[in-house]
Design a protein around this motif. Sequence first.
Motif, PDB file in Angstrom:
ATOM      1  N   THR A   5       0.826  -1.215   0.000  1.00 34.34           N
ATOM      2  CA  THR A   5       0.000   0.000   0.000  1.00 34.34           C
ATOM      3  C   THR A   5       0.855   1.258   0.000  1.00 34.34           C
ATOM      4  O   THR A   5       0.802   2.053  -0.935  1.00 34.34           O
ATOM      5  N   ILE A   6       1.669   1.462   1.036  1.00 33.13           N
ATOM      6  CA  ILE A   6       2.435   2.714   1.135  1.00 33.13           C
ATOM      7  C   ILE A   6       3.396   2.862  -0.039  1.00 33.13           C
ATOM      8  O   ILE A   6       3.413   3.894  -0.723  1.00 33.13           O
ATOM      9  N   ASP A   7       4.211   1.841  -0.313  1.00 33.51           N
ATOM     10  CA  ASP A   7       5.177   1.941  -1.406  1.00 33.51           C
ATOM     11  C   ASP A   7       4.493   1.871  -2.771  1.00 33.51           C
ATOM     12  O   ASP A   7       4.878   2.578  -3.707  1.00 33.51           O
ATOM     13  N   ARG A   8       3.481   1.017  -2.901  1.00 34.48           N
ATOM     14  CA  ARG A   8       2.834   0.847  -4.214  1.00 34.48           C
ATOM     15  C   ARG A   8       2.073   2.108  -4.622  1.00 34.48           C
ATOM     16  O   ARG A   8       2.168   2.548  -5.767  1.00 34.48           O
ATOM     17  N   TRP A   9       1.323   2.695  -3.714  1.00 32.40           N
ATOM     18  CA  TRP A   9       0.559   3.896  -4.060  1.00 32.40           C
ATOM     19  C   TRP A   9       1.428   5.136  -4.134  1.00 32.40           C
ATOM     20  O   TRP A   9       1.177   6.026  -4.926  1.00 32.40           O
ATOM     21  N   GLY A  10       2.438   5.230  -3.286  1.00 32.16           N
ATOM     22  CA  GLY A  10       3.293   6.413  -3.310  1.00 32.16           C
ATOM     23  C   GLY A  10       2.504   7.693  -3.108  1.00 32.16           C
ATOM     24  O   GLY A  10       1.722   7.820  -2.162  1.00 32.16           O
ATOM     25  N   ALA A  11       2.658   8.672  -4.017  1.00 33.37           N
ATOM     26  CA  ALA A  11       1.955   9.950  -3.898  1.00 33.37           C
ATOM     27  C   ALA A  11       0.448   9.787  -3.991  1.00 33.37           C
ATOM     28  O   ALA A  11      -0.309  10.630  -3.497  1.00 33.37           O
ATOM     29  N   MET A  12      -0.047   8.706  -4.611  1.00 31.88           N
ATOM     30  CA  MET A  12      -1.483   8.460  -4.700  1.00 31.88           C
ATOM     31  C   MET A  12      -2.102   8.228  -3.329  1.00 31.88           C
ATOM     32  O   MET A  12      -3.309   8.429  -3.133  1.00 31.88           O
ATOM     33  N   LEU A  13      -1.290   7.771  -2.369  1.00 30.41           N
ATOM     34  CA  LEU A  13      -1.789   7.454  -1.039  1.00 30.41           C
ATOM     35  C   LEU A  13      -2.499   8.640  -0.396  1.00 30.41           C
ATOM     36  O   LEU A  13      -3.474   8.467   0.337  1.00 30.41           O
ATOM     37  N   ASN A  45       4.521   5.729 -13.440  1.00 26.85           N
ATOM     38  CA  ASN A  45       4.306   7.168 -13.543  1.00 26.85           C
ATOM     39  C   ASN A  45       4.460   7.579 -15.006  1.00 26.85           C
ATOM     40  O   ASN A  45       5.520   7.369 -15.611  1.00 26.85           O
ATOM     41  N   ILE A  46       3.390   8.169 -15.562  1.00 24.59           N
ATOM     42  CA  ILE A  46       3.409   8.578 -16.956  1.00 24.59           C
ATOM     43  C   ILE A  46       2.891  10.002 -17.029  1.00 24.59           C
ATOM     44  O   ILE A  46       1.685  10.239 -16.895  1.00 24.59           O
ATOM     45  N   ALA A  47       3.800  10.971 -17.184  1.00 27.37           N
ATOM     46  CA  ALA A  47       3.440  12.392 -17.230  1.00 27.37           C
ATOM     47  C   ALA A  47       2.629  12.748 -15.989  1.00 27.37           C
ATOM     48  O   ALA A  47       3.100  12.566 -14.871  1.00 27.37           O
ATOM     49  N   ASP A  48       1.398  13.236 -16.183  1.00 27.32           N
ATOM     50  CA  ASP A  48       0.553  13.616 -15.058  1.00 27.32           C
ATOM     51  C   ASP A  48      -0.276  12.455 -14.527  1.00 27.32           C
ATOM     52  O   ASP A  48      -1.119  12.637 -13.649  1.00 27.32           O
ATOM     53  N   PHE A  49      -0.050  11.250 -15.048  1.00 21.44           N
ATOM     54  CA  PHE A  49      -0.815  10.072 -14.662  1.00 21.44           C
ATOM     55  C   PHE A  49       0.030   9.132 -13.805  1.00 21.44           C
ATOM     56  O   PHE A  49       1.250   9.065 -13.960  1.00 21.44           O
ATOM     57  N   MET A  50      -0.622   8.407 -12.930  1.00 25.37           N
ATOM     58  CA  MET A  50      -0.049   7.237 -12.279  1.00 25.37           C
ATOM     59  C   MET A  50      -1.051   6.099 -12.437  1.00 25.37           C
ATOM     60  O   MET A  50      -2.254   6.295 -12.246  1.00 25.37           O
ATOM     61  N   ILE A  51      -0.562   4.927 -12.791  1.00 20.70           N
ATOM     62  CA  ILE A  51      -1.411   3.748 -12.941  1.00 20.70           C
ATOM     63  C   ILE A  51      -0.882   2.674 -12.012  1.00 20.70           C
ATOM     64  O   ILE A  51       0.328   2.407 -11.983  1.00 20.70           O
ATOM     65  N   ASP A  52      -1.770   2.041 -11.232  1.00 17.77           N
ATOM     66  CA  ASP A  52      -1.323   1.004 -10.306  1.00 17.77           C
ATOM     67  C   ASP A  52      -2.141  -0.260 -10.497  1.00 17.77           C
ATOM     68  O   ASP A  52      -3.277  -0.234 -11.007  1.00 17.77           O
ATOM     69  N   ALA A  53      -1.561  -1.393 -10.098  1.00 19.76           N
ATOM     70  CA  ALA A  53      -2.244  -2.688 -10.164  1.00 19.76           C
ATOM     71  C   ALA A  53      -1.747  -3.562  -9.017  1.00 19.76           C
ATOM     72  O   ALA A  53      -0.612  -3.414  -8.547  1.00 19.76           O
ATOM     73  N   MET A  54      -2.618  -4.468  -8.565  1.00 24.48           N
ATOM     74  CA  MET A  54      -2.267  -5.343  -7.437  1.00 24.48           C
ATOM     75  C   MET A  54      -3.060  -6.636  -7.518  1.00 24.48           C
ATOM     76  O   MET A  54      -4.221  -6.657  -7.935  1.00 24.48           O
ATOM     77  N   PHE A  55      -2.403  -7.713  -7.107  1.00 28.52           N
ATOM     78  CA  PHE A  55      -3.081  -8.988  -6.869  1.00 28.52           C
ATOM     79  C   PHE A  55      -2.728  -9.460  -5.470  1.00 28.52           C
ATOM     80  O   PHE A  55      -1.548  -9.430  -5.082  1.00 28.52           O
ATOM     81  N   THR A  56      -3.740  -9.851  -4.675  1.00 32.37           N
ATOM     82  CA  THR A  56      -3.475 -10.443  -3.366  1.00 32.37           C
ATOM     83  C   THR A  56      -4.246 -11.746  -3.221  1.00 32.37           C
ATOM     84  O   THR A  56      -5.304 -11.938  -3.823  1.00 32.37           O
TER      85      THR A  56
END
Length: 357
Positions: free
Chosen positions: A122-130, A241-252
Amino acid sequence: MKGKLLGMLALLVCMPAFAQSSVTIYGVLDAGITYTSNQGGKSNYFYQSGTMVPTLWGLRGTEDLGGGTKAIFRLVNNFNDGTGAMVNGLLFGKEAWVGLTNEQYGTVTAGNQFDFMFRYMTIDRWGAMLKYNPVYYTQQGPFAKLNLPNGSMDFDRTAGSITTNNAISYETPNFHGLKFGAMYAFGGQPGAFGQNSTQSFGVSYAGGVMTLDAAYTYTKFPNINNGNNGIRNWGIGGRANIADFMIDAMFTNTENTYNGGRVNVYEVGGYYQISDNNEMTVGYQFNQGNAVLSNNHAHQANVTLAHDFSKLTFVYATVARQWVSGDGDAFAAIIGAGGTSSGSTQTLCRVGLTVRF
């Protein structure tokens, strides 16, 4: 005159010691009004504290011991800003740990702390999105048969609602973006070293525009086979991180090792910087229970719009919608919604204000 000179001398002697250590008071206040379409069969409007981030205050400190080594500590109190009451009645129930850190050898901490499912997934994966992803984005659903002590809330431990008591943790230094971590929490049962214990491991890599994370946690709960079995979690994920976008994905993957109940979570999300002071985050998750959990499934979609007044203060509006299905009783339950739906759907809307200090 002699007394003044002695006083000045004493002050000069003490100044280096003060310069080598520091203690910081910090915190977050998050307050707002929440609407849910269905809590036990009725819609509800209510004041709610700590959903974008937990409302808390804390103390963190460091002392330079020389040779690149520092003593560190953290004490964090989680409270309800609507009533002033401590969450769970614990003074420092969110975090309470002490440790040593060295730039060359890594960091060792001991006490009540987060495992690596939250720290890395969560903390590392989301980064600034958190900053703009509320707790509603994390996992809860119709999976009561997992038999967690807190029901099915935060079953994969990515919401940070669960900390681990009596834990010792080690994290390596950052090797060109790569770091590893391991943690063990003692169950304290005479003659049964592993009973009621927790073990957690994680690996994280950040390089260029990409972040990749993986983590594993196994907690043996007293209510599952007398502490000899428990809940095993593992996950992989990352963001780009792509320009003004961030895209994230996760499987648990979450499994009760005693009854075989298992949930797979597939999650994708994103962040977009609309303008200098406006942001948007979105998320979608599919939670898939197995036959032991009556093949219950849950879909959830989320969106948040935020406006920054400053670096420390912003307002936001969030909408979340969950719909569930399955062979057994499948009732929608958005984490943090205040109660389980009496049917297969639940909608949540919230307007809130977050202030950091």
